[in-house]
Design an enzyme around this catalytic site. Structure first.
Site, mmCIF file in Angstrom:
data_model
loop_
_atom_site.group_PDB
_atom_site.id
_atom_site.type_symbol
_atom_site.label_atom_id
_atom_site.label_comp_id
_atom_site.label_asym_id
_atom_site.label_seq_id
_atom_site.Cartn_x
_atom_site.Cartn_y
_atom_site.Cartn_z
ATOM 1 N N ASP A 267 0.818 -1.217 0.000
ATOM 2 C CA ASP A 267 0.000 0.000 0.000
ATOM 3 C C ASP A 267 0.858 1.276 0.000
ATOM 4 O OD1 ASP A 267 -2.491 1.273 0.130
ATOM 5 O OD2 ASP A 267 -3.233 -0.166 1.603
ATOM 6 N N TRP B 166 -2.515 3.459 -6.010
ATOM 7 C CA TRP B 166 -3.711 4.236 -6.348
ATOM 8 C C TRP B 166 -3.575 5.051 -7.639
ATOM 9 C CZ3 TRP B 166 -2.542 6.711 -1.076
ATOM 10 C CH2 TRP B 166 -2.647 5.755 -0.064
ATOM 11 N N ASP C 87 -9.610 3.919 -3.834
ATOM 12 C CA ASP C 87 -10.379 2.730 -3.421
ATOM 13 C C ASP C 87 -11.766 2.667 -4.047
ATOM 14 O OD1 ASP C 87 -8.201 2.316 -1.882
ATOM 15 O OD2 ASP C 87 -9.268 2.220 0.023
HETATM 16 C C1 GLA Z 1 -5.840 1.421 1.212
HETATM 17 C C2 GLA Z 1 -6.007 0.421 0.068
HETATM 18 C C3 GLA Z 1 -7.188 -0.478 0.369
HETATM 19 C C4 GLA Z 1 -6.953 -1.223 1.670
HETATM 20 C C5 GLA Z 1 -6.719 -0.207 2.785
HETATM 21 C C6 GLA Z 1 -6.295 -0.885 4.077
HETATM 22 O O1 GLA Z 1 -6.903 2.289 1.297
HETATM 23 O O2 GLA Z 1 -6.178 1.097 -1.139
HETATM 24 O O3 GLA Z 1 -7.388 -1.407 -0.685
HETATM 25 O O4 GLA Z 1 -5.834 -2.071 1.544
HETATM 26 O O5 GLA Z 1 -5.691 0.707 2.437
HETATM 27 O O6 GLA Z 1 -6.040 0.031 5.085
#
Ligand code: GLA
Length: 414
Positions: A155, A189, A210
């Site tokens: 992440d 992202w 997300d």
């Molecule tokens: C980020 C990721 C999500 C998830 C969360 C966990 O937002 O993009 O997919 O893994 O962290 O905290």
């Protein structure tokens, strides 16, 4: 003397070349020749995770037929760690949630013929504020290898000042030197265009923020946003040229079974397959209805995603409400997906004789006046005629018509 000098030089150069192979690690090759398929805990459970959930999910992956349909990875997302490292800097699992430890869960998952994945973060803390891997990359990679980790989702929270390509490359090298093959999922992202550098670093990279379980909305959380199915699809337009076997665009995990309507689930799943996206289920598969199970395990639709050509589909026509997508498949086949974005049923008709499909990326062209295709409706499983008849259909709101086109084999061709 001169001869001796040349031999010594040649010898040194070869030693240098040979050692450079070891000095510069690569990513593990061929672990994701088709988009990875599996399940991840985050979308349905966030931090509400424990050993029993993960083991029962593995059981159900097998019992439901998902494993047979191609789902392999069970990935524990954020919140599996204790909130601090041990005195030597090693990461420690939260033994209240996972009393048997992570290795025992990995062993259990492996015993079912599945593979095991875990989550960490390039920053010092994860998004849910547990220890991240920054400064501990090699130590964590060795720990994961000792536990039997096969997949790492990495992440991008708390990474202020870090260079994304550099941070992901450090973890790639750490995984490589720990020696256990790991599918490396870059969860960055799309902030630093990972599609431009991700192929040499990992096997898949997130292209957006997300996902959220709504079809057509964007939710603003202040410092970040989450995205529904349609807004995510709209962000994939220019990215198809970056994807292919072993390096995939990742429009995020599935929300199928998390509250969308059945038509929306179908549309979401179909479009992820048209995009050659990783298929990481994100619902509670222990308690899913038969309808949801049949969406997630529709083999004809999955075959579009897993097609060995590995070419991401493209938008062919759009009038704002209806979009027509095509994806080239092996053996001269095509997948076609007609997406109804609107909030009402739409009539759709398509006169094949007036359409010409040409895709520069895959170098595939089709003139329907020259080649006739048989049509199969991938959601009803039924024969839908050929491209010699006009296609007439009604597509409910937020749903799709999805077809596979296969060239008609004439007697001469057989
Ligand atoms: C980020 C990721 C999500 C998830 C969360 C966990 O937002 O993009 O997919 O893994 O962290 O905290």
């Amino acid at each position: 003397m001169k001869k001796h000098y040349i031999i010594t030089c040649l010898f040194s150069v070869s030693i240098l070349l040979l050692s450079s192979i070891n000095i510069y690690p690569q990513k593990f090759k061929n672990l994701a020749l088709t988009p990875p398929m599996g399940w991840n805990s985050w979308n349905a459970f966030a931090c509400d995770i424990n050993e029993d959930l993960i083991k029962k999910t593995a059981d159900e992956m097998v019992a439901s037929g998902m494993k047979d349909a191609g789902y392999v990875y069970i990935v524990i997302d954020d919140c599996w760690q204790l909130d601090h490292r041990d005195s030597l800097g090693f990461i420690i699992p939260d033994l209240e949630r996972f009393p048997s430890g992570i290795k025992s869960i990995a062993d259990y998952i492996h015993s079912k013929g599945l593979k095991f994945g875990i989550h960490s973060c390039a920053g010092s803390r994860s998004c849910a504020d547990y220890p991240g891997s920054r400064g501990h990359e090699y130590q964590d990679a060795i720990t994961y290898a000792s536990w039997g980790v096969d997949y790492l989702k990495y992440d991008w929270c708390n990474t202020e000042g870090l260079n994304a390509e550099g941070a992901y490359t450090t973890m790639r090298d750490a995984l490589y030197s720990a020696g256990r093959p790991v599918v490396f999922s870059l969860c960055e992202w799309g902030n630093n265009k990972p599609w431009e550098w991700g192929a040499k670093v990992g096997h898949l990279w997130r292209t957006t923020g997300d996902i959220i379980n709504c079809f057509d909305c964007v939710v603003d959380h202040g410092t970040w946003k989450s995205w529904g199915v349609l807004p995510i699809i709209d962000k994939q337009d220019e990215l198809r040229k970056y994807a292919g076997p072993d390096h995939w665009n990742d429009p995020d995990m599935l929300e199928v079974g998390n509250g969308l309507t059945l038509g929306e689930d179908r549309a979401h799943f179909s479009m992820w397959c048209m995009l050659a996206a990783p298929l990481i289920a994100g619902n509670d598969i222990r308690n899913m209805s038969e309808e949801i199970e049949s969406v997630l395990t529709n083999r004809d639709v999955i075959a579009v995603d897993q097609d060995s050509l590995g070419v991401q589909g493209f938008k062919f026509i759009s009038n704002g409400e209806i979009e027509v997508w095509f994806k080239p498949l092996v053996n001269g086949d095509w997948a076609m997906c007609v997406l109804n974005r609107s909030s009402s049923t739409q009539k759709f008709s398509f006169d094949w004789s007036r359409e010409y499909i040409s895709d520069d990326l895959s170098k595939r062209k089709t003139d329907f006046n020259e080649i006739t295709y048989n049509l199969k409706n991938l959601w009803t499983g039924k024969d839908a005629g050929t491209t010699q008849q006009l296609l007439n259909s009604e597509i409910p709101s937020h749903d799709v018509l999805m077809l596979r086109l296969s060239p008609v084999q004439t007697d001469e061709m057989k």
